[in-house]
Design a protein around this motif. Structure first.
Motif, PDB file in Angstrom:
ATOM      1  N   ARG A 386     -44.541  75.162-122.169  1.00 24.54           N
ATOM      2  CA  ARG A 386     -44.971  76.487-122.620  1.00 24.54           C
ATOM      3  C   ARG A 386     -44.948  76.570-124.147  1.00 24.54           C
ATOM      4  N   ILE A 390     -48.294  77.278-126.583  1.00 28.97           N
ATOM      5  CA  ILE A 390     -48.412  78.347-127.580  1.00 28.97           C
ATOM      6  C   ILE A 390     -48.647  77.758-128.966  1.00 28.97           C
ATOM      7  N   GLN A 393     -52.297  76.596-129.141  1.00 25.64           N
ATOM      8  CA  GLN A 393     -53.236  77.715-129.215  1.00 25.64           C
ATOM      9  C   GLN A 393     -53.304  78.286-130.628  1.00 25.64           C
ATOM     10  N   TRP A 466     -45.688  84.332-129.058  1.00 20.28           N
ATOM     11  CA  TRP A 466     -44.689  84.366-127.993  1.00 20.28           C
ATOM     12  C   TRP A 466     -44.526  85.782-127.452  1.00 20.28           C
ATOM     13  N   LYS A 468     -46.707  88.166-127.460  1.00 22.04           N
ATOM     14  CA  LYS A 468     -47.917  88.487-126.691  1.00 22.04           C
ATOM     15  C   LYS A 468     -47.887  87.833-125.302  1.00 22.04           C
ATOM     16  N   SER A 469     -47.374  86.607-125.246  1.00 22.56           N
ATOM     17  CA  SER A 469     -47.342  85.888-123.971  1.00 22.56           C
ATOM     18  C   SER A 469     -46.367  86.508-122.988  1.00 22.56           C
ATOM     19  N   GLU A 470     -45.408  87.289-123.497  1.00 28.99           N
ATOM     20  CA  GLU A 470     -44.387  87.896-122.651  1.00 28.99           C
ATOM     21  C   GLU A 470     -44.766  89.297-122.177  1.00 28.99           C
TER      22      GLU A 470
END
Length: 471
Positions: A386, A390, A393, A466, A468-470
């Motif tokens: 993960r 990130i 990206q 990070w 945003k991903s959560e």
């Protein structure tokens, strides 16, 4: 993302006139936190300790590899660097360290290691090829420190490399020379050395340059892919004492500054390095021939011929060059992926670019800092993929845009005399007169490009990704 504001151009005239800085209450009007660090510089001075310390192998002890090793070691990871050269060293001459890079290097403890080697230029002057008249001007002092909280430096490449090496060793990084890596196992992950030995780790980071072996492992075995730019550059240094002897040239040494003569398909960039003891020159010119056919014995005469008829003062400096090396200029095709399993590429291996934004090494420093930051977020080893996703990206977007900006400068600087050249010069004129302006073809001065380029914070962008991903 900061880049969206730059692309959309949502910048108020008031902010442009006053300058972007929370200190005077004029932050960008578009969604951006890129200058937030100016409000609380102590909040991000130190690396975030890794919750899961890893054993990491870095392949390549160039500028990008060592910067990455420093960032990872600063977070508490155990780092071993493998370098194919028999001994460490750098070729070339001067290199620029822009504010987006110096900010990160300062956090990584490089200030005392760089202090005696760096020069801080006062300005960047764009000059007309034939006369040397100033047609564009970027003030670096005090503007860049005030706007971006970090200086803009120039330095000899060898001194930069030496400083990084010393800092890495002081952090406990192990550097193994004469250790050429010829293969990768993404499942291990592990590396295979030319002598048949293998080494494994929790993560393999390949910073092995434009001729990267690891790139084939990451992209499925494809050959290195580069855009043919049609340009090459001569790199050289001149002893400043030779310049001081000539009253017509000595003005170049009155204060530290970058000067760029621009003309039809060519430009010459100059600045002092080595604490003012050496005068660095980069002379870009069109050449789409095969580098294997170049005869370095003819470089001096070839170089002088390329710039005949340019500013007479510039021609005099070129005559002072006693030796030079010709380099092909390449730009990597943006890659869809930098990660395969637990092997990743960064630096020139992932995003080689033209030097026309002076951001090649800076992007590698950003890569290393971003990787360390992303890994600091994980709470167990199972989250490594993960963190790498990130990182990949965020960095693919940033590096791809910088490749594009570098290519654009190759067009903006190289207009032949005519309508486009006249329009470009007219658009840069306000900055030479100290007048307000909302845009400029000088990307060092263009307000939106400045914020995107030099106000960018690689660690904060990872934090945002990070978060945003959560959600």
């Amino acid at each position: 993302m900061v880049s969206n504001g730059q692309a959309n151009g949502h910048v108020s005239q008031a902010s442009l006139k006053a300058g972007f800085s929370p200190r005077n209450g004029n932050a960008p009007t578009y969604p951006s936190n890129c200058l937030e660090f100016l409000n609380d510089p102590l909040a991000v001075e130190k690396a975030i300790p890794a919750k899961v310390p890893l054993n990491i192998i870095v392949v390549g002890a160039g500028l990008g590899g060592l910067a990455t090793a420093i960032a990872l070691a600063s977070s508490g990871h155990t780092v071993t660097v493998y370098e194919q050269a028999q001994k460490l060293g750098e070729v070339g001459a001067g290199i620029q360290i822009p504010s987006n890079s110096t900010r990160l290097l300062s956090r990584l403890g490089l200030d005392p290691y760089l202090k005696e080697y760096v020069t801080e230029p006062e300005s960047i002057s764009f000059r007309r090829w034939q006369s040397g008249d100033v047609i564009g001007l970027t003030r670096l002092i005090p503007n860049f420190r005030e706007k971006f909280g970090a200086p803009y430096y120039v330095i000899h490449r060898a001194n930069f490399h030496s400083a990084l090496h010393k800092r890495a060793l002081d952090l406990g990084v192990t550097v193994k020379v004469a250790s050429r890596v010829v293969g990768y196992d993404i499942e291990g992950p592990s590396i295979v050395l030319a002598n048949g030995e293998t080494a494994s780790a929790d993560l393999i980071v390949a910073a092995d340059g434009v001729k990267s072996v690891a790139r084939g492992t990451v992209d499925g075995g494809g050959k290195p892919s580069f855009d043919k730019t049609g340009f090459a550059a001569y790199r050289a240094t001149v002893n400043v004492e030779r310049i001081k002897e000539d009253p017509e040239l000595s003005w170049l040494l009155e204060k530290p500054a970058l000067n760029i003569w621009i003309g039809d398909q060519r430009h010459v960039m100059t600045y002092t390095i080595g604490a003012g003891k050496s005068f660095n020159m980069v002379l870009s010119h069109p050449d789409d021939s095969d580098p294997s056919t170049w005869d370095q014995k003819n470089t001096l005469s070839d170089m002088r011929r390329e710039f005949q008829g340019w500013d007479s003062r510039l021609e005099k400096i070129i005559v002072l060059i006693e030796k030079t090396i010709k380099w092909p200029l390449i730009s990597g095709v943006p890659l869809p992926r930098w990660v395969n399993g637990k092997v990743l590429i960064l630096g020139d291996a992932a995003h080689a670019m033209l030097p026309y934004m002076s951001q090649g090494a800076a992007m590698a420093v950003e890569d290393g800092a971003a990787l360390a930051r992303s890994l600091s977020k994980i709470t167990n080893a199972a989250d490594i993929p993960r963190a790498l996703r990130i990182f990949e990206q965020v960095r693919i977007e940033r590096a791809g845009m910088m490749q594009e900006a570098s290519l654009l400068n190759g067009k903006l600087w190289h207009f032949a005399d005519g309508p486009l050249q006249e329009a470009r010069d007219a658009a840069m004129k306000p900055e030479t007169m100290g007048l307000p302006f909302s845009h400029s073809p000088n990307q060092w001065s263009d307000p939106a490009t400045q914020i995107w380029c030099y106000g960018y914070d690689a660690e904060q962008e990872i934090d945002r990704a990070w978060t945003k991903s959560e959600l």
